[in-house]
Design a protein around this motif. Structure first.
Motif, PDB file in Angstrom:
ATOM      1  N   MET A 180       0.832  -1.212   0.000  1.00 32.25           N
ATOM      2  CA  MET A 180       0.000   0.000   0.000  1.00 32.25           C
ATOM      3  C   MET A 180       0.862   1.254   0.000  1.00 32.25           C
ATOM      4  SD  MET A 180      -2.959  -1.296   2.459  1.00 32.25           S
ATOM      5  CE  MET A 180      -3.944   0.111   2.013  1.00 32.25           C
ATOM      6  N   ILE A 181       1.938   1.208   0.754  1.00 32.56           N
ATOM      7  CA  ILE A 181       2.841   2.369   0.805  1.00 32.56           C
ATOM      8  C   ILE A 181       3.502   2.558  -0.562  1.00 32.56           C
ATOM      9  CG2 ILE A 181       4.969   3.248   1.852  1.00 32.56           C
ATOM     10  CD1 ILE A 181       3.987   1.743   4.484  1.00 32.56           C
ATOM     11  N   LYS A 182       3.893   1.457  -1.201  1.00 32.91           N
ATOM     12  CA  LYS A 182       4.503   1.582  -2.542  1.00 32.91           C
ATOM     13  C   LYS A 182       3.488   2.123  -3.552  1.00 32.91           C
ATOM     14  CE  LYS A 182       6.524  -2.576  -2.498  1.00 32.91           C
ATOM     15  NZ  LYS A 182       7.319  -3.735  -2.975  1.00 32.91           N
ATOM     16  N   GLU A 183       2.242   1.691  -3.431  1.00 36.61           N
ATOM     17  CA  GLU A 183       1.225   2.149  -4.382  1.00 36.61           C
ATOM     18  C   GLU A 183       0.913   3.639  -4.183  1.00 36.61           C
ATOM     19  OE1 GLU A 183       0.220   0.950  -7.045  1.00 36.61           O
ATOM     20  OE2 GLU A 183      -1.586   2.112  -7.518  1.00 36.61           O
ATOM     21  N   VAL A 184       0.809   4.080  -2.946  1.00 33.02           N
ATOM     22  CA  VAL A 184       0.550   5.516  -2.759  1.00 33.02           C
ATOM     23  C   VAL A 184       1.762   6.308  -3.228  1.00 33.02           C
ATOM     24  CG1 VAL A 184       1.265   5.856  -0.316  1.00 33.02           C
ATOM     25  CG2 VAL A 184      -0.591   7.218  -1.263  1.00 33.02           C
ATOM     26  N   THR A 185       2.952   5.784  -3.012  1.00 38.27           N
ATOM     27  CA  THR A 185       4.169   6.456  -3.488  1.00 38.27           C
ATOM     28  C   THR A 185       4.125   6.602  -5.007  1.00 38.27           C
ATOM     29  OG1 THR A 185       5.428   5.537  -1.640  1.00 38.27           O
ATOM     30  CG2 THR A 185       6.709   6.318  -3.529  1.00 38.27           C
ATOM     31  N   ARG A 186       3.756   5.535  -5.692  1.00 36.43           N
ATOM     32  CA  ARG A 186       3.667   5.571  -7.161  1.00 36.43           C
ATOM     33  C   ARG A 186       2.683   6.651  -7.624  1.00 36.43           C
ATOM     34  NH1 ARG A 186       0.802   3.576 -11.443  1.00 36.43           N
ATOM     35  NH2 ARG A 186      -0.920   2.926 -10.080  1.00 36.43           N
ATOM     36  N   ARG A 187       1.522   6.693  -6.964  1.00 36.01           N
ATOM     37  CA  ARG A 187       0.501   7.669  -7.383  1.00 36.01           C
ATOM     38  C   ARG A 187       0.911   9.099  -7.048  1.00 36.01           C
ATOM     39  NH1 ARG A 187      -5.429   4.854  -6.568  1.00 36.01           N
ATOM     40  NH2 ARG A 187      -4.820   2.708  -7.083  1.00 36.01           N
ATOM     41  N   VAL A 188       1.687   9.275  -5.988  1.00 35.08           N
ATOM     42  CA  VAL A 188       2.217  10.605  -5.665  1.00 35.08           C
ATOM     43  C   VAL A 188       3.257  10.992  -6.724  1.00 35.08           C
ATOM     44  CG1 VAL A 188       3.581  11.923  -3.975  1.00 35.08           C
ATOM     45  CG2 VAL A 188       1.700  10.459  -3.195  1.00 35.08           C
ATOM     46  N   HIS A 189       4.131  10.046  -7.083  1.00 32.26           N
ATOM     47  CA  HIS A 189       5.132  10.311  -8.127  1.00 32.26           C
ATOM     48  C   HIS A 189       4.468  10.720  -9.440  1.00 32.26           C
ATOM     49  CE1 HIS A 189       8.507   7.740  -6.079  1.00 32.26           C
ATOM     50  NE2 HIS A 189       8.343   8.927  -5.530  1.00 32.26           N
ATOM     51  N   LEU A 190       3.335  10.094  -9.772  1.00 34.40           N
ATOM     52  CA  LEU A 190       2.637  10.423 -11.022  1.00 34.40           C
ATOM     53  C   LEU A 190       2.203  11.890 -11.050  1.00 34.40           C
ATOM     54  CD1 LEU A 190       0.495   7.196 -11.650  1.00 34.40           C
ATOM     55  CD2 LEU A 190       2.395   8.045 -13.056  1.00 34.40           C
ATOM     56  N   GLU A 191       2.094  12.519  -9.899  1.00 35.32           N
ATOM     57  CA  GLU A 191       1.773  13.958  -9.843  1.00 35.32           C
ATOM     58  C   GLU A 191       3.044  14.797  -9.717  1.00 35.32           C
ATOM     59  OE1 GLU A 191      -1.148  14.788 -10.600  1.00 35.32           O
ATOM     60  OE2 GLU A 191      -2.186  12.870 -10.286  1.00 35.32           O
ATOM     61  N   ASN A 192       4.177  14.149  -9.971  1.00 32.35           N
ATOM     62  CA  ASN A 192       5.475  14.854  -9.934  1.00 32.35           C
ATOM     63  C   ASN A 192       5.806  15.381  -8.541  1.00 32.35           C
ATOM     64  OD1 ASN A 192       7.876  15.587 -11.133  1.00 32.35           O
ATOM     65  ND2 ASN A 192       7.088  17.526 -11.936  1.00 32.35           N
ATOM     66  N   ILE A 193       5.430  14.623  -7.529  1.00 28.96           N
ATOM     67  CA  ILE A 193       5.771  14.975  -6.140  1.00 28.96           C
ATOM     68  C   ILE A 193       6.624  13.827  -5.602  1.00 28.96           C
ATOM     69  CG2 ILE A 193       4.796  15.370  -3.822  1.00 28.96           C
ATOM     70  CD1 ILE A 193       2.505  16.873  -5.238  1.00 28.96           C
ATOM     71  N   TRP A 194       7.708  14.168  -4.896  1.00 27.08           N
ATOM     72  CA  TRP A 194       8.760  13.190  -4.584  1.00 27.08           C
ATOM     73  C   TRP A 194       9.091  13.110  -3.110  1.00 27.08           C
ATOM     74  CZ3 TRP A 194       9.803  10.306  -8.797  1.00 27.08           C
ATOM     75  CH2 TRP A 194       9.307  10.829 -10.011  1.00 27.08           C
ATOM     76  N   GLN A 195       8.367  13.869  -2.290  1.00 28.95           N
ATOM     77  CA  GLN A 195       8.599  13.840  -0.846  1.00 28.95           C
ATOM     78  C   GLN A 195       7.269  13.642  -0.118  1.00 28.95           C
ATOM     79  OE1 GLN A 195      10.753  15.949  -2.677  1.00 28.95           O
ATOM     80  NE2 GLN A 195      12.466  14.666  -2.017  1.00 28.95           N
ATOM     81  N   ALA A 196       7.345  13.170   1.119  1.00 23.89           N
ATOM     82  CA  ALA A 196       6.132  13.020   1.919  1.00 23.89           C
ATOM     83  C   ALA A 196       6.447  13.262   3.392  1.00 23.89           C
ATOM     84  CB  ALA A 196       5.531  11.628   1.730  1.00 23.89           C
ATOM     85  N   ALA A 197       5.382  13.581   4.135  1.00 25.06           N
ATOM     86  CA  ALA A 197       5.460  13.714   5.595  1.00 25.06           C
ATOM     87  C   ALA A 197       4.400  12.812   6.202  1.00 25.06           C
ATOM     88  CB  ALA A 197       5.223  15.164   6.012  1.00 25.06           C
ATOM     89  N   TYR A 198       4.719  12.186   7.316  1.00 23.26           N
ATOM     90  CA  TYR A 198       3.755  11.311   7.993  1.00 23.26           C
ATOM     91  C   TYR A 198       4.149  11.171   9.448  1.00 23.26           C
ATOM     92  CZ  TYR A 198       7.451   8.005   6.540  1.00 23.26           C
ATOM     93  OH  TYR A 198       8.662   7.413   6.297  1.00 23.26           O
ATOM     94  N   THR A 199       3.202  10.738  10.260  1.00 20.04           N
ATOM     95  CA  THR A 199       3.477  10.460  11.671  1.00 20.04           C
ATOM     96  C   THR A 199       3.054   9.041  11.963  1.00 20.04           C
ATOM     97  OG1 THR A 199       1.284  11.249  12.335  1.00 20.04           O
ATOM     98  CG2 THR A 199       3.088  12.843  12.443  1.00 20.04           C
TER      99      THR A 199
END
Ligand code: MYA
Length: 415
Positions: A180-199
């Protein structure tokens, strides 16, 4: 003293957990070791520069198809505007999301809250990701991202804020979370965004800071009855009720609810205030309108408008996040307010937050929670907050920090 909660950091469980956490930097993380995050082995390596760990790749090189799930499951994009889907997400989280260490309470995010949290300016529906069982289409897992601009020192970085990662209790420990984390990462990358924040409440490689929750009793009798807090040594119930008693109405002249017309003034106040922290959101007026304009049972914001100059000088806010009380005969819901963003320029922060406690009490909250982020330490003890057992670790994905921050250097509150 009476200001000790069961969720108290001197309990044996907490000491054991702190020891385990202190050991956890030696643990293997088969998934996280493969990810562009600060690794424990690199702690203290001064040769590593602060900033992105991996460069962006051309969008054409981002994987175009979703990751494979175990064959019984399928991906779904969740439309929270659909009442039916929102109810499914609500129920998955209500029954399977975060619990305290002793499994006495579980977060019970409301549907209105979920819609608010997941529909900020510029949100992507494709980042609201569910997993269904193919046979009966039951929603069994969830993860979300929302876009945000986060400033790290002098850099404004486009990020995804990742939240609501949840796998149904019956499907735990099957390595679904990494997919799930890899899939959300892929979909974030598709919007040309390469960083994330989480707790997260768990220790992973590698926190940028570790914060503590503090709790201020508003309804001490109920909190004691449900096992959230306990009577302090040499305290009676009536003395405890007296200790936490608050005035009926706020004390500061000009203290009132925030309105739409206040958005420009609140944005200026907040931007100026947040500029002092190492990591903080870069809010514009649209963000402030979304995240801070009061919404019934979701977010409350108050400000101080000077009775003489009509200038907005101070601001405070909290969000509504009830918890289900697991297995109590009398009570099923704990009504909790969580401190959000607070700014004082004229009214002392202590007085401002006391007024926030008063309005939270008027609104029938049982407890007011706050992290030790920003300048919160300056009022916690004095306003009779007690330390909780809840640790909250903050993380950045694909962005290395050279050193961990102090909680007071962090200007970011995630929901
Ligand atoms: S934090 C809230 C998390 N949710 C809960 O605590 C609810 C109750 N628990 C569950 O639903 C499950 O236990 C979850 C794990 C789903 C948490 N964050 O599938 P598994 C790693 C990150 O066998 P399960 C929130 O929502 C774990 O270390 N990783 O485990 C923010 C192990 O990896 P490794 C976590 O228990 C989420 C692997 O998963 C977490 O069935 C931010 C085990 O997988 C956690 N909270 O499921 C996500 N818990 O072997 C990261 C466990 O390496 C976002 N794990 O130790 C990253 C940025 C992505 C976007 C990037 C864009 C550029």
């Amino acid at each position: 003293d009476a200001n000790q909660l069961v969720k108290d950091d001197s309990s044996l469980e907490t000491i054991v957990r702190k020891f385990q956490d202190s050991m956890s930097i030696g643990k293997r993380h088969a998934f996280w070791e493969t990810q562009p995050v600060g690794q424990f082995k690199d702690l203290g390596d001064v040769s590593l520069a602060e900033g992105p760990i991996e460069p962006p790749t051309p969008l054409s090189e981002v994987k175009q198809e979703p990751y494979n799930l175990p064959t019984q499951y399928e991906w779904t994009t969740c439309d929270l505007d659909s009442e039916g889907t929102c109810t499914e997400v609500y129920n998955l989280l209500k029954n399977n999301y975060v619990e305290d260490d002793e499994n006495m309470f579980r977060f019970n995010y409301s549907k209105e809250f979920l819609r608010w949290a997941l529909h900020p300016p510029g949100y992507f529906r494709s980042w609201h990701i569910g997993v269904r069982a193919k046979t009966n289409k039951k929603l069994v897992a969830f993860i979300t991202g929302v876009p945000a601009r986060i400033r790290v020192r002098n850099e404004i970085v486009k990020m995804a804020e990742i939240n609501f990662l949840c796998v149904h209790k019956k499907l735990r420990s099957k390595r679904l979370a990494p997919v799930m984390i890899k899939e959300v990462t892929r979909r974030v990358h598709l919007e040309n965004i390469w960083q994330a924040a989480y707790t997260a409440g768990v220790v992973l490689p590698t926190p940028i800071t570790t914060c503590q929750y503090w709790h201020r009793s508003l309804n001490p009798k109920k909190l004691i009855d449900v096992g959230f807090s306990r009577l302090g040594a040499r305290m009676t119930m009536s003395r405890t009720i007296k200790l936490y008693k608050l005035p009926d109405s706020p004390a500061t002249p000009g203290f009132r609810k925030m309105e739409l017309r206040d958005v420009p003034a609140v944005t200026r106040l907040l931007r100026n205030y947040l500029s002092q922290f190492v990591v903080a959101p870069d809010f514009d007026e649209n963000d402030v309108e979304h995240w801070l304009l009061p919404e019934e049972n979701v977010v409350d914001s108050y400000l101080v408008e000077s009775p003489e100059t009509h200038e907005v000088t101070d601001f405070c806010s909290f969000y509504t996040l009830p918890s289900s009380i697991l297995g109590n005969q009398t009570y099923s819901i704990l009504k909790a307010a969580y401190s959000y963003y607070n700014v004082s320029t004229k009214t002392p922060l202590l007085q401002l937050m006391n007024d926030a406690l008063i309005v939270a009490k008027q609104k029938d909250f049982d407890v007011f929670n706050a992290l030790d982020v920003m300048q919160n330490e300056s009022f916690l003890k004095e306003l009779k907050f007690g330390p909780g057992d809840g640790q909250l670790h903050y993380y950045l994905y694909n962005y290395r920090m050279r050193n961990a921050l102090k909680p007071s250097e962090l200007g970011l509150v995630l929901l």
